[in-house]
Scaffold this motif. Structure first.
Motif, PDB file in Angstrom:
ATOM      1  N   GLY A  53     -65.853  75.029   5.591  1.00 49.15           N
ATOM      2  CA  GLY A  53     -66.835  75.778   6.332  1.00 49.15           C
ATOM      3  C   GLY A  53     -67.939  75.214   7.170  1.00 49.15           C
ATOM      4  N   MET A  54     -68.154  73.978   6.708  1.00 48.44           N
ATOM      5  CA  MET A  54     -69.102  72.967   7.148  1.00 48.44           C
ATOM      6  C   MET A  54     -68.712  71.680   7.144  1.00 48.44           C
ATOM      7  N   PRO A  55     -68.514  70.797   8.178  1.00 51.34           N
ATOM      8  CA  PRO A  55     -68.025  69.576   8.020  1.00 51.34           C
ATOM      9  C   PRO A  55     -69.529  68.761   7.230  1.00 51.34           C
ATOM     10  N   VAL A  56     -68.884  67.830   6.151  1.00 43.06           N
ATOM     11  CA  VAL A  56     -70.263  67.236   5.362  1.00 43.06           C
ATOM     12  C   VAL A  56     -69.671  66.121   5.108  1.00 43.06           C
ATOM     13  N   VAL A  57     -70.479  65.182   5.087  1.00 48.28           N
ATOM     14  CA  VAL A  57     -70.262  63.768   4.564  1.00 48.28           C
ATOM     15  C   VAL A  57     -71.065  63.503   3.191  1.00 48.28           C
ATOM     16  N   LEU A  58     -70.537  63.217   2.045  1.00 47.85           N
ATOM     17  CA  LEU A  58     -71.234  63.258   0.954  1.00 47.85           C
ATOM     18  C   LEU A  58     -71.355  61.610   0.521  1.00 47.85           C
ATOM     19  N   ILE A  59     -72.872  61.264   0.135  1.00 46.62           N
ATOM     20  CA  ILE A  59     -72.962  59.738  -0.416  1.00 46.62           C
ATOM     21  C   ILE A  59     -73.748  59.886  -1.240  1.00 46.62           C
ATOM     22  N   ASN A  60     -73.372  59.029  -2.394  1.00 41.13           N
ATOM     23  CA  ASN A  60     -74.488  59.035  -3.548  1.00 41.13           C
ATOM     24  C   ASN A  60     -75.552  58.187  -3.027  1.00 41.13           C
ATOM     25  N   ALA A  61     -76.831  58.855  -3.787  1.00 42.51           N
ATOM     26  CA  ALA A  61     -78.223  58.072  -3.224  1.00 42.51           C
ATOM     27  C   ALA A  61     -78.110  56.716  -3.748  1.00 42.51           C
ATOM     28  N   SER A  62     -77.546  56.393  -4.646  1.00 42.44           N
ATOM     29  CA  SER A  62     -77.557  54.885  -5.283  1.00 42.44           C
ATOM     30  C   SER A  62     -76.895  53.922  -4.223  1.00 42.44           C
ATOM     31  N   GLN A  63     -75.999  54.516  -3.448  1.00 42.39           N
ATOM     32  CA  GLN A  63     -75.367  53.546  -2.336  1.00 42.39           C
ATOM     33  C   GLN A  63     -76.482  53.185  -1.262  1.00 42.39           C
ATOM     34  N   LEU A  64     -77.442  54.012  -1.091  1.00 45.59           N
ATOM     35  CA  LEU A  64     -78.165  53.940   0.032  1.00 45.59           C
ATOM     36  C   LEU A  64     -79.592  53.430  -0.637  1.00 45.59           C
ATOM     37  N   GLY A  65     -79.642  52.895  -1.876  1.00 45.27           N
ATOM     38  CA  GLY A  65     -80.762  52.427  -2.425  1.00 45.27           C
ATOM     39  C   GLY A  65     -82.223  53.274  -2.597  1.00 45.27           C
ATOM     40  N   LEU A  66     -81.387  54.830  -2.993  1.00 42.39           N
ATOM     41  CA  LEU A  66     -82.300  55.698  -3.017  1.00 42.39           C
ATOM     42  C   LEU A  66     -82.100  56.283  -4.327  1.00 42.39           C
ATOM     43  N   THR A 109     -79.135  67.542  -3.918  1.00 35.72           N
ATOM     44  CA  THR A 109     -78.849  67.176  -2.622  1.00 35.72           C
ATOM     45  C   THR A 109     -80.050  67.041  -1.570  1.00 35.72           C
ATOM     46  N   ARG A 110     -79.988  66.160  -0.889  1.00 40.81           N
ATOM     47  CA  ARG A 110     -80.963  65.811   0.633  1.00 40.81           C
ATOM     48  C   ARG A 110     -79.676  65.911   1.659  1.00 40.81           C
ATOM     49  N   THR A 111     -80.007  66.769   3.070  1.00 39.91           N
ATOM     50  CA  THR A 111     -79.097  66.986   3.733  1.00 39.91           C
ATOM     51  C   THR A 111     -79.887  66.548   5.193  1.00 39.91           C
ATOM     52  N   PHE A 112     -79.184  65.896   6.231  1.00 37.56           N
ATOM     53  CA  PHE A 112     -79.706  65.546   7.286  1.00 37.56           C
ATOM     54  C   PHE A 112     -79.067  66.343   8.364  1.00 37.56           C
ATOM     55  N   ILE A 113     -79.813  67.112   9.466  1.00 41.13           N
ATOM     56  CA  ILE A 113     -79.182  68.014  10.461  1.00 41.13           C
ATOM     57  C   ILE A 113     -79.820  67.647  11.687  1.00 41.13           C
ATOM     58  N   PRO A 114     -79.251  66.521  12.473  1.00 47.07           N
ATOM     59  CA  PRO A 114     -78.539  65.678  12.117  1.00 47.07           C
ATOM     60  C   PRO A 114     -79.314  64.409  11.613  1.00 47.07           C
ATOM     61  N   HIS A 115     -80.456  64.449  12.351  1.00 45.61           N
ATOM     62  CA  HIS A 115     -81.287  63.296  11.931  1.00 45.61           C
ATOM     63  C   HIS A 115     -82.355  63.293  11.112  1.00 45.61           C
ATOM     64  N   ASN A 116     -82.969  64.720  10.893  1.00 47.61           N
ATOM     65  CA  ASN A 116     -84.057  64.844  10.043  1.00 47.61           C
ATOM     66  C   ASN A 116     -83.537  65.639   8.758  1.00 47.61           C
ATOM     67  N   CYS A 117     -84.338  65.251   7.505  1.00 48.35           N
ATOM     68  CA  CYS A 117     -84.072  65.806   6.423  1.00 48.35           C
ATOM     69  C   CYS A 117     -84.474  67.244   6.330  1.00 48.35           C
ATOM     70  N   HIS A 118     -83.391  68.336   5.802  1.00 52.61           N
ATOM     71  CA  HIS A 118     -83.400  69.729   5.975  1.00 52.61           C
ATOM     72  C   HIS A 118     -84.260  69.884   4.743  1.00 52.61           C
ATOM     73  N   ALA A 119     -85.169  70.999   4.894  1.00 51.19           N
ATOM     74  CA  ALA A 119     -86.063  71.493   3.961  1.00 51.19           C
ATOM     75  C   ALA A 119     -85.181  72.355   2.694  1.00 51.19           C
ATOM     76  N   ALA A 120     -84.106  72.536   2.933  1.00 50.67           N
ATOM     77  CA  ALA A 120     -83.192  73.290   2.126  1.00 50.67           C
ATOM     78  C   ALA A 120     -81.835  72.747   2.451  1.00 50.67           C
ATOM     79  N   ILE A 149     -76.946  63.386   1.097  1.00 55.18           N
ATOM     80  CA  ILE A 149     -77.096  62.618  -0.117  1.00 55.18           C
ATOM     81  C   ILE A 149     -77.109  63.251  -1.486  1.00 55.18           C
ATOM     82  N   ILE A 150     -76.291  62.734  -2.301  1.00 59.09           N
ATOM     83  CA  ILE A 150     -76.483  63.304  -3.477  1.00 59.09           C
ATOM     84  C   ILE A 150     -76.887  62.783  -4.824  1.00 59.09           C
ATOM     85  N   SER A 151     -77.212  63.410  -5.822  1.00 52.73           N
ATOM     86  CA  SER A 151     -77.720  62.764  -7.155  1.00 52.73           C
ATOM     87  C   SER A 151     -77.676  63.654  -8.132  1.00 52.73           C
TER      88      SER A 151
END
Length: 360
Positions: A196-209, A266-277, A254-256
């Motif tokens: 229903g929505m194209p999403v790319v999932l990334i583990n936070a640890s992969q980004l040093g977060l 989760t922390r989601t970017f839409i597309p360049h800012n982190c979404h509050a929900a 970003i998932i953890s």
């Protein structure tokens, strides 16, 4: 007809807020329609000359009409006004704004309510999929007050049940559009998924977060934003989305591990800012990945194979519970339905006045 004044409703749908139009009140020409939408919602980053709230969550538009499909009641086109960029994007869906479609349809007499509850089948034009909205209509009157509570919205309201039917691959063509449940792009492990929505999932640890950083902290992290955008541009064609620099999809999530008793954080970017929900369908896609052991989510959660599973997706302002119904077909898991609880409220009705320069 002229478009100097256009009727609208402003409706809080889920944890978003949008301007809702009857399709017949807008120009048929899409370019003129989009210019008028920008004029009404606001073109600049503050949207000072429009009705938008200078935030992606409050810069949304629904265009609604009686459905042209025999098996649906309503056609719904979602339009995202990209804040500060003087453009719109109609490529994604929006489940929050969808939850207000039933309110508009009943208030605008496109649908006649039935006793106790009214079920409205909505054709989501953006993805050509169907969602059933179950509205509370005691005595055949639309009810707004109730005990349902959703994170990101103060107080309680009448529940709206949203049943998404067969939305897997609705934007990208398949649930896992790259053909893999896990890919390595730019030396980062990712899962690309579309339920229903194209999403790319990334583990936070992969980004040093840690994955628990605030939205402000993540949005202000220039190096992180650069990494995510490079990744997003790379995977866009892989997900059958083409060149995505001017699109709000795919959403980068970003998932953890969960912190508050949920299934995943989760922390989601839409597309360049982190979404509050997190968006409704974004939450559905995240939850769907959790059902498959091969996805990057398996580092955080492994789900027992059951016909109906409830998963709680934590996000910066709370949580979102998704109920997934699935079945095995030729040893492959097939997700048939995603059910969610939302609420909505009519905020205002009125007439919007586009800037005169936009009517020429």
């Amino acid at each position: 007809m002229g478009y100097e004044s256009i009727p609208y409703m402003q409706i809080r749908g889920g944890s978003s807020k949008g301007i809702y139009f009857d399709k017949n009140d807008l120009p048929q020409d899409e370019n003129l329609r989009d210019e008028i939408i920008l004029s009404i919602v606001g073109r600049d980053s503050r949207q000072i000359d429009g009705l938008g709230g200078a935030n992606p969550l409050t810069s949304k538009v629904a265009i609604i009409s009686k459905s042209e499909k025999d098996n649906c009641d309503i056609d719904f086109l979602f339009v995202q006004v990209v804040v500060g960029e003087n453009r719109v994007d109609s490529s994604p869906n929006c489940g929050n704004i969808l939850s207000g479609v039933g309110v508009f349809a009943i208030e605008n007499k496109m649908v006649i309510p039935t006793e106790n509850t009214t079920t409205i089948k909505v054709n989501m034009i953006n993805s050509n999929n169907i969602c059933e909205l179950v509205m509370q209509t005691p005595n055949k009157k639309l009810k707004f007050d109730g005990d349902a509570r959703i994170d990101g919205v103060p107080g309680t309201s009448a529940p709206i049940i949203c049943n998404y039917l067969d939305v897997a691959g609705s934007v990208c063509g398949s649930l896992f559009p790259t053909g893999n449940k896990k890919d390595v792009v730019n030396d980062i492990d990712i899962t690309c998924i579309d339920n229903g929505m194209p999403v790319v999932l990334i583990n936070a640890s992969q980004l040093g977060l840690t994955g628990y950083e605030s939205c402000e902290e993540l949005t202000n992290n220039a190096e992180l934003r650069k990494t995510l955008e490079e990744l997003r541009l790379e995977v866009g064609p892989m997900m059958n989305l083409g060149e995505v620099s001017k699109k709000v999809v795919p959403k980068m999530t970003i998932i953890s591990a969960p912190k508050n008793g949920g299934s995943i954080n989760t922390r989601t970017f839409i597309p360049h800012n982190c979404h509050a929900a997190i968006g409704v369908l974004g939450a559905v896609s995240v939850a769907s990945a959790c059902l498959y052991d091969e996805c990057v989510t398996s580092d955080i959660i492994k789900v027992k194979n059951m016909p109906i599973v409830n998963l709680t997706i934590e996000h910066p302002s709370g949580e979102f519970t998704v109920e997934l119904t699935s079945e095995k077909i030729n040893d492959e898991l097939n997700i048939k339905k995603a059910g969610l609880l939302r609420t909505a409220r009519l905020l205002s009705k009125g007439v919007a006045y586009p800037h005169p320069a936009d009517l020429n």
